[in-house]
Write a protein that holds these residues in place. Structure first.
Motif, PDB file in Angstrom:
ATOM      1  N   ILE A 384       0.835  -1.215   0.000  1.00  0.00           N
ATOM      2  CA  ILE A 384       0.000   0.000   0.000  1.00  0.00           C
ATOM      3  C   ILE A 384       0.867   1.262   0.000  1.00  0.00           C
ATOM      4  O   ILE A 384       0.641   2.194  -0.768  1.00  0.00           O
ATOM      5  N   SER A 385       1.886   1.302   0.878  1.00  0.00           N
ATOM      6  CA  SER A 385       2.645   2.547   1.047  1.00  0.00           C
ATOM      7  C   SER A 385       3.580   2.827  -0.129  1.00  0.00           C
ATOM      8  O   SER A 385       4.106   3.943  -0.242  1.00  0.00           O
ATOM      9  N   TRP A 386       3.814   1.851  -1.007  1.00  0.00           N
ATOM     10  CA  TRP A 386       4.592   2.106  -2.219  1.00  0.00           C
ATOM     11  C   TRP A 386       3.904   3.162  -3.076  1.00  0.00           C
ATOM     12  O   TRP A 386       4.550   3.967  -3.732  1.00  0.00           O
ATOM     13  N   LYS A 387       2.577   3.182  -3.016  1.00  0.00           N
ATOM     14  CA  LYS A 387       1.795   4.099  -3.846  1.00  0.00           C
ATOM     15  C   LYS A 387       1.245   5.287  -3.064  1.00  0.00           C
ATOM     16  O   LYS A 387       1.335   6.430  -3.512  1.00  0.00           O
ATOM     17  N   TYR A 388       0.696   5.035  -1.882  1.00  0.00           N
ATOM     18  CA  TYR A 388      -0.073   6.058  -1.171  1.00  0.00           C
ATOM     19  C   TYR A 388       0.756   6.741  -0.087  1.00  0.00           C
ATOM     20  O   TYR A 388       1.483   6.089   0.662  1.00  0.00           O
ATOM     21  N   SER A 389       0.602   8.052   0.039  1.00  0.00           N
ATOM     22  CA  SER A 389       1.259   8.834   1.091  1.00  0.00           C
ATOM     23  C   SER A 389       0.218   9.361   2.072  1.00  0.00           C
ATOM     24  O   SER A 389      -0.894   9.718   1.674  1.00  0.00           O
TER      25      SER A 389
END
Length: 458
Positions: A384-389
């Protein structure tokens, strides 16, 4: 302390037996109320060994704190409060040529009348008793050499810096360490975490902090409970009842109404392996896989899947781990569910770890016995955190809610019982799977089994 040499520690309703010790060791232990120097039991004598065993047993139960005093001993410079049972103060060695910097996960806050220094990566928090320490920490927002810090402060405490380094509140930079900013926390997986996400993950679960957790009614004396249904807004109402269909109700609507939590299970007629397979296929199996390019210039191709429940950005970061206590056709143990291959793989976890996991679930549910199958929902956080900040962890929790509702509906449809569990131990899971808590860890649990039938009337 009892006359036969046995010692126990109590804190409220909690009690821990510490074993039997000699009279000399018991006399030395009495000094723990005011402080016992670590060096006083560092020798090889029988007395030193006994005191060391006693102190380590206290530490394993989270019943010790550690004081770092001023040179004359009149004030506490820092008091260390362990947040995990295994914590033991071990100052890392530092030399004049070493360069250190504050971790981006470290934070200083007020707690009552005290200032505490914490990090979700640390096994302990530090109560700060000397304001000069806060000033030193501020300078460490940028990398500093020990020799430079010594010139700036004659009272620099290298032991404290070593303890902070051991707790990962400080980082030591090597020649390739760069400026100590985001990519260089010593662990590539941490690049994927925002500060607030990692802090929320560790502080809203069990295993890496010593705070009160769960239904403690902490605000009951200050605030009255809110009503179950929100008071009406003023203004004209539109009655929807006359538009609602009374009969016949659809099977899906009936399933929603029948859904409820079941905490007690029929262990004489347990869940079967065939039922478990059907439950997992209905609720969590991969239905299809596909690939698409990331939505930015030069972005790589990303793999996706489709499953029976919705997920943020089709990431499907959630993984299922099953602690099986009583399932016909399946040996007691700990398993990972391969959603792509629709298969179970056994993981080598100890009986003690399985028992600890099951006991915690019983306590959390206030149930009469363990669930037949306890499903731990874990997240591969980087998915998830690869894409979303800024919203990564909140998206994971939304996905957990969607999956748990799917679990409830699948169980109800099959005549099985289930119950969502609001707490999980991320440190225990890390030990069982050998995975770092920030790489893949628990974000939810669900108890599953055959419901216990209510006794017949009469």
């Amino acid at each position: 302390m009892q006359a036969d040499g046995s010692i126990a520690a109590t804190l409220g309703a909690y009690s821990a037996s510490l074993g039997q010790f000699s009279a000399a060791a018991m006399d030395r232990a009495r000094h723990l109320t005011t402080g016992l120097p670590l060096a006083s039991f560092a020798g090889k004598s029988a007395l030193a060994r006994q005191v060391q065993v006693l102190v380590h047993r206290l530490a394993q139960n989270g019943l010790l704190e550690y004081r770092l005093s001023s040179p004359r001993g009149e004030t506490d410079v820092v008091v260390i409060e362990p947040q995990i049972p295994e914590y033991w103060p071990q100052p890392a060695k530092l030399g004049n040529g070493d360069t250190i910097v504050l971790s981006r996960f470290a934070y200083l806050r007020r707690r009552g009348n005290e200032m505490v220094l914490e990090s979700p990566r640390a096994g302990a928090l530090f109560r700060i008793g000397d304001p000069a320490i806060a000033a030193t920490l501020a300078t460490l927002s940028r990398p500093q050499k020990i020799s430079t810090l010594r010139r700036q402060s004659a009272s620099l405490n290298l032991d404290l810096l070593g303890l902070l380094l051991d707790s990962r509140i400080l980082l030591k930079l090597d020649a390739k360490g760069g400026d100590g900013l985001r990519p260089n926390e010593g662990d590539g997986d941490l690049v994927l975490w925002d500060f607030h996400d990692l802090m929320f993950h560790t502080r809203s679960t069990e295993g890496r902090h010593a705070n009160l957790l769960g239904g403690t009614y902490a605000n009951a004396s200050a605030v009255a409970p809110l009503p179950a249904v929100r008071p009406h807004w003023p203004g004209k109402k539109i009655d929807l009842g006359k538009f609602s269909a009374r009969e016949p109700i659809s099977p899906f609507a009936n399933l929603l109404r029948e859904r409820h939590s079941i905490r007690d299970f029929d262990d004489e007629h347990p869940l079967t392996l065939a039922e478990l397979a059907q439950f997992l296929e209905t609720s969590a199996r991969v239905l299809s896989e596909w690939r698409s390019e990331a939505n930015f210039d030069g972005g790589p191709e990303v793999a996706y899947s489709t499953r029976p429940y919705p997920a943020a950005g089709s990431a499907y970061e959630l993984e299922l781990y099953l602690a099986v206590s009583n399932c016909e056709g399946l040996v007691r143990g700990f398993y990972h569910y391969d959603a792509g291959g629709h298969a179970l793989t056994e993981i080598d976890a100890s009986p003690q770890q399985l028992q600890a996991l099951s006991t915690a679930a019983v306590f959390a549910m206030d149930a009469s016995g363990p669930p037949q199958v306890l499903i731990t929902i874990a997240a591969r956080f980087g998915r998830i955190s690869w894409k979303y900040s800024s919203i990564a962890y909140s998206l994971i929790l939304r996905d957990v809610g969607a999956l748990i509702q799917t679990f409830y509906l699948a169980a109800t449809d099959m005549g099985l019982g289930g119950c969502a569990i609001g707490i999980s131990n991320i440190d225990l899971f890390a030990k069982m799977t050998k995975l770092e808590f920030h790489v893949e860890g628990p974000v939810g649990q669900f108890a599953l089994g055959r419901p216990r039938k209510a006794p017949a009337a009469g």
